[in-house]
Design a protein around this motif. Structure first.
Motif, mmCIF file in Angstrom:
data_model
loop_
_atom_site.group_PDB
_atom_site.id
_atom_site.type_symbol
_atom_site.label_atom_id
_atom_site.label_comp_id
_atom_site.label_asym_id
_atom_site.label_seq_id
_atom_site.Cartn_x
_atom_site.Cartn_y
_atom_site.Cartn_z
ATOM 1 N N ILE A 80 0.846 -1.190 0.000
ATOM 2 C CA ILE A 80 0.000 0.000 0.000
ATOM 3 C C ILE A 80 0.882 1.241 0.000
ATOM 4 O O ILE A 80 1.920 1.279 0.663
ATOM 5 C CB ILE A 80 -0.967 -0.022 1.201
ATOM 6 N N ARG A 81 0.481 2.220 -0.803
ATOM 7 C CA ARG A 81 1.205 3.490 -0.898
ATOM 8 C C ARG A 81 0.221 4.637 -0.799
ATOM 9 O O ARG A 81 -0.893 4.556 -1.302
ATOM 10 C CB ARG A 81 1.936 3.608 -2.241
ATOM 11 N N TYR A 82 0.666 5.704 -0.175
ATOM 12 C CA TYR A 82 -0.129 6.927 -0.057
ATOM 13 C C TYR A 82 0.628 8.036 -0.769
ATOM 14 O O TYR A 82 1.844 8.118 -0.685
ATOM 15 C CB TYR A 82 -0.316 7.312 1.411
ATOM 16 N N ARG A 83 -0.103 8.872 -1.467
ATOM 17 C CA ARG A 83 0.540 10.022 -2.118
ATOM 18 C C ARG A 83 -0.418 11.205 -2.083
ATOM 19 O O ARG A 83 -1.625 11.025 -1.989
ATOM 20 C CB ARG A 83 0.982 9.712 -3.542
ATOM 21 N N THR A 84 0.158 12.381 -2.151
ATOM 22 C CA THR A 84 -0.649 13.595 -2.204
ATOM 23 C C THR A 84 -0.396 14.279 -3.534
ATOM 24 O O THR A 84 0.668 14.136 -4.137
ATOM 25 C CB THR A 84 -0.305 14.562 -1.056
ATOM 26 N N TYR A 85 -1.394 15.004 -3.995
ATOM 27 C CA TYR A 85 -1.280 15.747 -5.240
ATOM 28 C C TYR A 85 -2.214 16.938 -5.183
ATOM 29 O O TYR A 85 -3.093 17.015 -4.325
ATOM 30 C CB TYR A 85 -1.596 14.851 -6.449
ATOM 31 N N ASP A 86 -2.008 17.887 -6.085
ATOM 32 C CA ASP A 86 -2.874 19.058 -6.186
ATOM 33 C C ASP A 86 -3.865 18.819 -7.319
ATOM 34 O O ASP A 86 -3.463 18.477 -8.437
ATOM 35 C CB ASP A 86 -2.056 20.321 -6.476
ATOM 36 N N ASP A 87 -5.157 18.998 -7.041
ATOM 37 C CA ASP A 87 -6.163 18.810 -8.096
ATOM 38 C C ASP A 87 -6.186 20.032 -9.010
ATOM 39 O O ASP A 87 -5.389 20.957 -8.852
ATOM 40 C CB ASP A 87 -7.538 18.485 -7.514
ATOM 41 N N LYS A 88 -7.107 20.041 -9.976
ATOM 42 C CA LYS A 88 -7.175 21.125 -10.968
ATOM 43 C C LYS A 88 -7.454 22.484 -10.343
ATOM 44 O O LYS A 88 -7.091 23.515 -10.884
ATOM 45 C CB LYS A 88 -8.243 20.811 -12.007
ATOM 46 N N LYS A 89 -8.099 22.471 -9.169
ATOM 47 C CA LYS A 89 -8.403 23.727 -8.486
ATOM 48 C C LYS A 89 -7.316 24.120 -7.492
ATOM 49 O O LYS A 89 -7.464 25.109 -6.787
ATOM 50 C CB LYS A 89 -9.740 23.607 -7.757
ATOM 51 N N GLY A 90 -6.253 23.329 -7.422
ATOM 52 C CA GLY A 90 -5.153 23.649 -6.522
ATOM 53 C C GLY A 90 -5.300 23.106 -5.111
ATOM 54 O O GLY A 90 -4.455 23.356 -4.265
ATOM 55 N N ALA A 91 -6.358 22.348 -4.852
ATOM 56 C CA ALA A 91 -6.570 21.768 -3.523
ATOM 57 C C ALA A 91 -5.731 20.504 -3.358
ATOM 58 O O ALA A 91 -5.556 19.736 -4.308
ATOM 59 C CB ALA A 91 -8.041 21.441 -3.321
#
Length: 135
Positions: A80-91
């Protein structure tokens, strides 16, 4: 130890992305279901389905591109891996993914004209690291 083992049904056709010459990554959702039951007091507990984001690399991704389809039952072993990213609205968003190390195709071979021959159907075939791949 970070180890995940899942048996479930593929939710949609794998998405394949090629990068660097002949290397690729595949991803698809996998549905796992815990069957419902009835408690001794008569209370009914319904089925519970969870969705998992599966990610395959290199040879496993090529295998998925060739053989895995929506509705197929597969066994996945990975981590299992967790990652964060910014969506199209910058959230900021968080994604939980299963990076597969091994995959076993559990679906019976299809009886359709789009399969060239029965030797191209990998029923029950286990695929793991690239040294075990059939291609």
């Amino acid at each position: 130890m970070n180890k995940v083992m899942l048996i479930g049904n593929v939710g949609k056709e794998p998405e394949i992305h090629y990068y660097e010459a002949d290397q690729c990554v595949a991803s698809f959702p996998l549905a796992t279901t815990e069957r419902g039951y009835v408690l001794p007091n008569g209370t009914s507990v319904p089925d519970r389905t969870d969705w998992h984001n599966i990610v395959l690399f290199k040879g496993l991704a090529k295998y998925a591109e060739r053989y895995i389809h929506k509705g197929d039952k597969v066994y996945i072993e990975g981590r299992i891996r967790y990652r964060t990213y910014d969506d199209k609205k910058g959230a900021k968003r968080m994604a939980t993914e299963i990076y597969a190390d091994n995959l076993e195709w559990l679906t019976a071979p299809r009886k359709s004209s789009d399969m060239a021959s029965s030797e191209n159907t990998p029923s029950g075939q286990q695929v793991g690291d690239d040294s075990k791949l059939p291609f």
